[in-house]
Design a protein around this motif. Sequence first.
Motif, mmCIF file in Angstrom:
data_model
loop_
_atom_site.group_PDB
_atom_site.id
_atom_site.type_symbol
_atom_site.label_atom_id
_atom_site.label_comp_id
_atom_site.label_asym_id
_atom_site.label_seq_id
_atom_site.Cartn_x
_atom_site.Cartn_y
_atom_site.Cartn_z
ATOM 1 N N GLN A 166 4.555 -1.089 6.645
ATOM 2 C CA GLN A 166 4.165 -0.116 5.619
ATOM 3 C C GLN A 166 2.844 0.557 6.009
ATOM 4 O O GLN A 166 2.679 1.769 5.842
ATOM 5 C CB GLN A 166 4.062 -0.833 4.262
ATOM 6 N N ILE A 167 1.924 -0.231 6.550
ATOM 7 C CA ILE A 167 0.623 0.327 6.954
ATOM 8 C C ILE A 167 0.786 1.259 8.157
ATOM 9 O O ILE A 167 0.163 2.319 8.217
ATOM 10 C CB ILE A 167 -0.384 -0.807 7.211
ATOM 11 N N VAL A 168 1.661 0.872 9.091
ATOM 12 C CA VAL A 168 1.917 1.755 10.247
ATOM 13 C C VAL A 168 2.518 3.071 9.743
ATOM 14 O O VAL A 168 2.103 4.162 10.147
ATOM 15 C CB VAL A 168 2.853 1.085 11.280
ATOM 16 N N LYS A 169 3.475 2.972 8.811
ATOM 17 C CA LYS A 169 4.134 4.183 8.299
ATOM 18 C C LYS A 169 3.145 5.077 7.551
ATOM 19 O O LYS A 169 3.120 6.293 7.734
ATOM 20 C CB LYS A 169 5.308 3.798 7.385
ATOM 21 N N LEU A 170 2.325 4.443 6.737
ATOM 22 C CA LEU A 170 1.317 5.177 5.977
ATOM 23 C C LEU A 170 0.337 5.875 6.933
ATOM 24 O O LEU A 170 -0.067 7.020 6.711
ATOM 25 C CB LEU A 170 0.570 4.178 5.082
ATOM 26 N N SER A 171 -0.005 5.175 8.015
ATOM 27 C CA SER A 171 -0.949 5.736 8.991
ATOM 28 C C SER A 171 -0.367 6.967 9.665
ATOM 29 O O SER A 171 -1.067 7.960 9.881
ATOM 30 C CB SER A 171 -1.290 4.702 10.069
ATOM 31 N N VAL A 172 0.923 6.898 10.005
ATOM 32 C CA VAL A 172 1.537 8.028 10.700
ATOM 33 C C VAL A 172 1.757 9.185 9.731
ATOM 34 O O VAL A 172 1.537 10.353 10.066
ATOM 35 C CB VAL A 172 2.860 7.591 11.386
ATOM 36 N N LYS A 173 2.125 8.846 8.496
ATOM 37 C CA LYS A 173 2.334 9.888 7.487
ATOM 38 C C LYS A 173 1.059 10.704 7.287
ATOM 39 O O LYS A 173 1.099 11.919 7.094
ATOM 40 C CB LYS A 173 2.761 9.229 6.166
ATOM 41 N N HIS A 174 -0.068 10.000 7.318
ATOM 42 C CA HIS A 174 -1.353 10.682 7.102
ATOM 43 C C HIS A 174 -2.158 10.732 8.399
ATOM 44 O O HIS A 174 -3.389 10.663 8.368
ATOM 45 C CB HIS A 174 -2.148 9.946 6.021
ATOM 46 N N LYS A 233 0.840 -1.204 0.000
ATOM 47 C CA LYS A 233 0.000 0.000 0.000
ATOM 48 C C LYS A 233 0.878 1.259 0.000
ATOM 49 O O LYS A 233 1.822 1.355 0.771
ATOM 50 C CB LYS A 233 -0.895 -0.010 1.232
ATOM 51 N N THR A 234 0.573 2.192 -0.879
ATOM 52 C CA THR A 234 1.403 3.398 -0.961
ATOM 53 C C THR A 234 0.615 4.685 -0.735
ATOM 54 O O THR A 234 1.186 5.698 -0.371
ATOM 55 C CB THR A 234 2.116 3.488 -2.330
ATOM 56 N N ASN A 235 -0.678 4.651 -0.988
ATOM 57 C CA ASN A 235 -1.502 5.846 -0.816
ATOM 58 C C ASN A 235 -2.517 5.632 0.297
ATOM 59 O O ASN A 235 -2.934 4.504 0.548
ATOM 60 C CB ASN A 235 -2.276 6.154 -2.100
ATOM 61 N N ILE A 236 -2.931 6.741 0.875
ATOM 62 C CA ILE A 236 -3.930 6.647 1.948
ATOM 63 C C ILE A 236 -5.217 5.992 1.422
ATOM 64 O O ILE A 236 -5.878 5.237 2.135
ATOM 65 C CB ILE A 236 -4.196 8.043 2.582
ATOM 66 N N SER A 237 -5.510 6.198 0.134
ATOM 67 C CA SER A 237 -6.738 5.606 -0.427
ATOM 68 C C SER A 237 -6.644 4.082 -0.547
ATOM 69 O O SER A 237 -7.643 3.397 -0.723
ATOM 70 C CB SER A 237 -7.022 6.223 -1.793
ATOM 71 N N ASP A 238 -5.392 3.529 -0.430
ATOM 72 C CA ASP A 238 -5.240 2.068 -0.466
ATOM 73 C C ASP A 238 -5.686 1.417 0.841
ATOM 74 O O ASP A 238 -5.919 0.208 0.902
ATOM 75 C CB ASP A 238 -3.762 1.682 -0.678
ATOM 76 N N LEU A 239 -5.746 2.226 1.891
ATOM 77 C CA LEU A 239 -6.064 1.645 3.203
ATOM 78 C C LEU A 239 -7.496 1.118 3.240
ATOM 79 O O LEU A 239 -8.396 1.705 2.634
ATOM 80 C CB LEU A 239 -5.869 2.691 4.313
ATOM 81 N N ALA A 240 -7.686 0.037 3.984
ATOM 82 C CA ALA A 240 -9.020 -0.569 4.056
ATOM 83 C C ALA A 240 -10.043 0.377 4.690
ATOM 84 O O ALA A 240 -11.213 0.344 4.325
ATOM 85 C CB ALA A 240 -8.948 -1.892 4.813
ATOM 86 N N ILE A 241 -9.576 1.246 5.632
ATOM 87 C CA ILE A 241 -10.542 2.195 6.214
ATOM 88 C C ILE A 241 -11.032 3.196 5.169
ATOM 89 O O ILE A 241 -12.058 3.843 5.365
ATOM 90 C CB ILE A 241 -9.968 2.991 7.427
ATOM 91 N N CYS A 242 -10.294 3.337 4.056
ATOM 92 C CA CYS A 242 -10.735 4.238 2.986
ATOM 93 C C CYS A 242 -11.411 3.460 1.858
ATOM 94 O O CYS A 242 -11.637 3.997 0.772
ATOM 95 C CB CYS A 242 -9.552 5.013 2.417
ATOM 96 N N GLY A 243 -11.640 2.179 2.078
ATOM 97 C CA GLY A 243 -12.350 1.399 1.068
ATOM 98 C C GLY A 243 -11.481 0.452 0.258
ATOM 99 O O GLY A 243 -11.987 -0.282 -0.590
ATOM 100 N N GLY A 244 -10.151 0.470 0.486
ATOM 101 C CA GLY A 244 -9.269 -0.466 -0.217
ATOM 102 C C GLY A 244 -9.478 -1.887 0.297
ATOM 103 O O GLY A 244 -10.073 -2.083 1.356
ATOM 104 N N PRO A 245 -8.978 -2.882 -0.458
ATOM 105 C CA PRO A 245 -9.088 -4.250 0.052
ATOM 106 C C PRO A 245 -8.145 -4.434 1.231
ATOM 107 O O PRO A 245 -7.080 -3.818 1.257
ATOM 108 C CB PRO A 245 -8.647 -5.109 -1.143
ATOM 109 N N PRO A 246 -8.523 -5.262 2.232
ATOM 110 C CA PRO A 246 -7.620 -5.466 3.367
ATOM 111 C C PRO A 246 -6.285 -6.058 2.916
ATOM 112 O O PRO A 246 -6.230 -6.811 1.940
ATOM 113 C CB PRO A 246 -8.376 -6.441 4.272
#
Length: 405
Positions: free
Chosen positions: A380-388, A2-15
């Motif tokens: 990667q998900i932890v990093k993405l979460s903190v970045k955003h 996952k590289t973008n916030i929109s990839d996250l499952a809380i934003c509708g991306g697949p888990p």
Amino acid sequence: MKTNISDLAICGGPPAFNETLHVGRPNIGDREQLIQSFKQILDNRWLTNNGPFVQEFEKKVAQILGVRHCIAMCNATIALEIVIRGLGLTGEVIVPSFTFIATAHSLQWQEITPVFCDIDPDTHTIDPKKIESLITPRTTGIIGVHLWGRPCAINELVEITNHHNLMLIFDAAHAFDCSYNGHMIGNFGEAEVFSFHATKFINSFEGGMVATNNGKLAAKLRLMKNFGFAGYDNVIHIGTNGKMNEMCAAMGLASLDYMDDIVDTNLRNYRQYKDDLADLPGVSLINYDENEKNNFQYIVLEIDERLARLSRDQLLKVLRTENIFARRYFYPGCHRMKPYRSYFPHSGLLLPETEKMTDRILILPTGTAINTDDIKAICQIVKLSVKHGESIKSILESQNTINKE
Ligand SMILES: *Cc1c(COP(=O)(O)O)cnc(C)c1O
């Protein structure tokens, strides 16, 4: 990845994971050896009551720890209860609140009051500086907990208990194969109690082990875990049923044979988490003392909401939505659970560090059930979460679905 916030499952991306990743997924030893042992047990028709597998398991553990007496029991909670009773503790016993509930229950179960002590935020273990003000004429002992396998301030605790004539025991459920000043945990206090529950790094399905160098105490505990029987028709002590069975001991033995591999895997996982999460604002992974033995069975993150810009519970929500079942050990602290929160509704006032810590800690999966790629994806998900952090905070607050279980 996952590289973008929109990839996250809380934003509708697949888990990120189809199958849920768990904390404390059991490590399982050699299957063939286990099945052979199970056959042997059935052939023996000796299923419990100090059978050969239990005897062997006790012997092996005693060798690993370099301790004189090891007494296997059905689980660590019963083992703690028996040790507490065997030592004659009564009245009040001082324990940390930042521990698994069994530490407190093992006292309250026999109507001894657990008096909760705060922790040192640097070590997460009981703060020796805060003990003496809790000692009353009713105090009979202290139970230290080697949380995450990191030893308590044992020397300071020994000094306090000697000075006040109190008993000292340790809940060493996390600390099998760990050391303090180069000496194996298991050799300290009157006794130390290990857990081999399925979620612990060495498991016997369910199991506990008391380690002590006190021969008289060991003999008493052996009686007490077997109804007080000294011979076939001869009961000489009050007792209960705390026996370990043969199947459990066989599982424990298979697990021990594989212990060095498990520790290596845990250490490799720990180092990978450490590297991948380095320099992340507001997220720190606890350190283990390189000069001591450790089992590295817990990946413990501390989340500083101010710097990470999202809370521990928000990060938990992000991870759970990705099928990463991170855990809040030991939230909310024993003092905020029943029955203790009704007995001592204001005890939190004396536990400021515990209250802070229980809102900051997040445990991530490790052990032999996950691999390098899994860890990479989790980090990667932890990093993405903190970045955003800020955006995620507002998304979750608008969804208002923060897990308050
Ligand atoms: C797991 C655990 C226990 C209880 O062990 P069981 O074998 O499940 O009874 C006690 N104390 C702590 C700190 C634990 O983590």
